[in-house]
Scaffold this motif. Sequence first.
Motif, PDB file in Angstrom:
ATOM      1  N   ASN A 339      30.290 -14.832  57.213  1.00 26.13           N
ATOM      2  CA  ASN A 339      30.902 -15.875  56.508  1.00 26.13           C
ATOM      3  C   ASN A 339      30.532 -16.972  56.104  1.00 26.13           C
ATOM      4  O   ASN A 339      30.152 -17.911  56.162  1.00 26.13           O
ATOM      5  N   ARG A 341      28.153 -19.844  53.151  1.00 21.76           N
ATOM      6  CA  ARG A 341      28.030 -20.270  52.151  1.00 21.76           C
ATOM      7  C   ARG A 341      27.424 -20.225  51.893  1.00 21.76           C
ATOM      8  O   ARG A 341      26.338 -21.237  52.532  1.00 21.76           O
ATOM      9  N   ASN A 412      27.832 -14.604  62.640  1.00 26.62           N
ATOM     10  CA  ASN A 412      28.639 -16.076  62.065  1.00 26.62           C
ATOM     11  C   ASN A 412      28.573 -17.632  62.113  1.00 26.62           C
ATOM     12  O   ASN A 412      27.961 -17.725  62.929  1.00 26.62           O
ATOM     13  N   SER A 413      28.785 -18.887  61.333  1.00 25.73           N
ATOM     14  CA  SER A 413      28.947 -19.426  61.369  1.00 25.73           C
ATOM     15  C   SER A 413      29.736 -20.385  62.349  1.00 25.73           C
ATOM     16  O   SER A 413      31.109 -19.863  61.147  1.00 25.73           O
ATOM     17  N   GLU A 414      29.675 -21.456  62.511  1.00 23.74           N
ATOM     18  CA  GLU A 414      31.005 -21.588  63.574  1.00 23.74           C
ATOM     19  C   GLU A 414      31.354 -22.714  62.543  1.00 23.74           C
ATOM     20  O   GLU A 414      30.968 -24.150  61.531  1.00 23.74           O
ATOM     21  N   LEU A 415      32.744 -22.880  62.337  1.00 27.56           N
ATOM     22  CA  LEU A 415      33.859 -23.830  61.917  1.00 27.56           C
ATOM     23  C   LEU A 415      33.981 -25.188  62.244  1.00 27.56           C
ATOM     24  O   LEU A 415      34.232 -24.661  63.304  1.00 27.56           O
ATOM     25  N   GLU A 419      37.014 -29.719  60.191  1.00 25.69           N
ATOM     26  CA  GLU A 419      37.513 -29.239  58.767  1.00 25.69           C
ATOM     27  C   GLU A 419      38.593 -28.151  59.052  1.00 25.69           C
ATOM     28  O   GLU A 419      38.457 -27.269  60.296  1.00 25.69           O
ATOM     29  N   SER A 420      38.908 -27.713  57.660  1.00 26.38           N
ATOM     30  CA  SER A 420      40.490 -27.041  57.783  1.00 26.38           C
ATOM     31  C   SER A 420      39.574 -26.448  56.878  1.00 26.38           C
ATOM     32  O   SER A 420      40.601 -25.197  56.151  1.00 26.38           O
ATOM     33  N   ASP A 421      39.271 -26.589  55.534  1.00 29.01           N
ATOM     34  CA  ASP A 421      38.743 -25.739  54.508  1.00 29.01           C
ATOM     35  C   ASP A 421      37.553 -25.276  54.782  1.00 29.01           C
ATOM     36  O   ASP A 421      36.462 -25.352  54.997  1.00 29.01           O
ATOM     37  N   PRO A 422      37.198 -23.360  55.162  1.00 30.51           N
ATOM     38  CA  PRO A 422      36.543 -22.273  55.270  1.00 30.51           C
ATOM     39  C   PRO A 422      36.155 -22.632  54.098  1.00 30.51           C
ATOM     40  O   PRO A 422      34.732 -21.082  54.266  1.00 30.51           O
ATOM     41  N   SER A 427      31.573 -27.413  55.844  1.00 25.00           N
ATOM     42  CA  SER A 427      32.888 -27.277  56.222  1.00 25.00           C
ATOM     43  C   SER A 427      32.077 -26.445  58.189  1.00 25.00           C
ATOM     44  O   SER A 427      32.917 -26.182  59.288  1.00 25.00           O
ATOM     45  N   TYR A 428      30.852 -26.144  57.102  1.00 24.79           N
ATOM     46  CA  TYR A 428      30.270 -25.110  58.704  1.00 24.79           C
ATOM     47  C   TYR A 428      29.125 -25.630  59.763  1.00 24.79           C
ATOM     48  O   TYR A 428      28.656 -26.753  59.296  1.00 24.79           O
TER      49      TYR A 428
END
Length: 745
Positions: A339, A341, A412-415, A419-422, A427-428
């Motif tokens: 995931n 970005r 994977n990076s953690e949210l 933050e709510s917008d992936p 947000s990460y």
Amino acid sequence: MDSSGINLMPYANEEPGTPEGGPPAYENTAFQPSPTKAATPSISSNDIDDTTAANTCANAVRIGEKVKNVEVDSTTAETKTTTTTTTTTTMTGERKGSSPKLLPSRHKDSTVGFRLPEGTGLRDRRKSSVSALNRDNDQPYRGMGKEDLLRHSGKPFWRRLRYICMSVVMVGWLALIITVVALVLVYPRCRTPPHQSWWKKAVVYRIYVRSFQDHDGDGIGDLEGIKSQLRYLNEIGINTISLSPIYPTSPNSNSDTEIIDHVNIAQEYGNIAQFVSLVNASHAWGINVVMDFIPNHTGLDHPWFKESRNSTPHKPNIKRNYYVWEDGLGSNSLKPPNNWRSVYNEEAWTFDFTRNKYYLHQFAKTQPDLNLRSSEVKDDLKDILKFWMSLGVDGFYIRDSGFLFEDYDIRNSELLSNESDPSLYSSYDHTYTYGRSDIHDMFARWRAFLDEYGNLTGRYRLLYADRTGEIENIMDYYGHFNRDGVNFPLNSFCLELDESTNGQRAASMVRQWINSMPPARWANWLGGTDKSKRMADRLGDELIRPFLTLIMLLPGTPVLYYGDEIGMRGIYVANDTEEDMGQFNLSMRSPMQWDNTSHAGFCKCTKGTPWMLPNTQYMTVNVESQRADSRSVFQLFTNLTSLRTDYSSFHFGDYNEAVVDDDVFSFVRDFDGQKGFLVALNFANTSATRSYHGTYYTIPSEATVALRTGSDVPYTKGDKVSTSGVYLGPHQGVVLSWDYVAKEL
């Protein structure tokens, strides 16, 4: 000879009538009768009557008494002769009509010229007298000769006395030596100024090449344009220039980091020959040249990527692992590996149909990330550094350094919880994609390589990098596990100061960096970059003066951005954010404002128009107009660089805070044997009067004005000012100096 058997000899050395104790017959002791024995005349008893005999005996007794008073010279014992002059006497019983006779010599056993027979009592009395004299000579006497003195000096008393005297002298000398050494060690001394490499004394001037000076008239700044302004850079006190990327990029690319050739110059900026000419000319002016080094990614059209994407399991090539390739997920392998970005809020993976794999790009999809875990990539990057150093480059700025490595397991990076917008990069948590510990090993390798090359060429190379994040992580860039890293990571905390900055906030920023630095490391103070807002846009026109004074006079290397010396502002650009794929035309990259002629003097533009319009302020905010104004930011900037260059206290002097409050931030720079300086800055929009005397022990009661930041300071250079009440106008500052005074015990 008389009837008692005494053989009498007349006194050869005493003249008739000479009284006892009179002057001797031979005044000159060098002239004495020869010791050769002669016949001793005898006197018969027939020739001597009773009166004569009595007189003779009386004379003998008198002579014996004299013997007691004779000094015996022990130093002439081997010759057994006396130096005492014998007083001559007159025989009272001489023959009628005869003259006294001089004897040619004396008997060797006699000091008076006659011999007494054994058993006579007179001879025994003579021996007794001599023995008494010898006993008297057992005591030291200042008139003694050498041998007697040596004999007495061997006695226990005199030996002990000598030992005592020698001991006293030795103890005295030892005490004196210890006292001198103690004074040397304890007495405050001037420290030896440390040796500093060129980069510690540098004022780094960041140039966005495309916007600094156009020379060929095509509307784009170039290398020849920079070369034409070297005199200006020297005038304002710049001794190091840092060039933005000048490498060839992909055709029609809108980014200067989309590199397709790391060992060449983009045609719009010039060529290799012109670059070498610029480096040589810069060195002639005493200016060093630093280049951008971008090891994180390349352009899609780079030969490395072209070869890597054509590698297949059946036909692998040497470049197959030059980039980060991963298989996709899902049944058709078209789903991204994780995931992650990109910084431009896109997926960080793009599928390549040629190789049927995903490649990683933490920036634009046209900028694939290199795989720095590949030994071949490391070797090629080292060759790039070597190439530019061979052309005379003095250092490198490692761009986007935090992205060099990513998690090996592609987790994977953690949210973030808030933050709510992936879809957003912010947000990460980027633990797996930014600031990985592998970076420190890479820095150590590059630092060692630059040092090795520098040792061969006799020239030290500078290495610094950008980094964001927590201060502890940034400090690791200096070195990790006893291995040197970069000379300094850029201090991006300076860019957080804005128009609301006060004295306490400025002091907090400085303390954070200085107190967090590892021992024996070097600070830096960042004025601006080609990816951040300009200084005047962040701080406003008012705070430029105290901020410039701050970063120029703190311990460390100031890094300025072109145009900061005149307070240039950026221009308005639509959608001016970093999400715009890293385009050229960002607001802080507008052309340099040289004068009030067309295009701000940036170009003649005989072959086209400026690639970007200058700020409309250029009619009043430009180099020429401010050069003529003694109150301008330009004049303050040149005065600051001169002060920094002229006084060693600003190179290696100690740093200590003085008065710090909501309005004022002040500090002292001094060093043993050098002038001391108080830098007092008012960040408030109201005036401030403060007492500085006693806030730091070296601040005297009176100091001399060395610099003022503007006309709102009621002092002029050279004025004597009481440090108990220094007035500062709104957003102004002053620098006071004093001569070094040695510390007393």
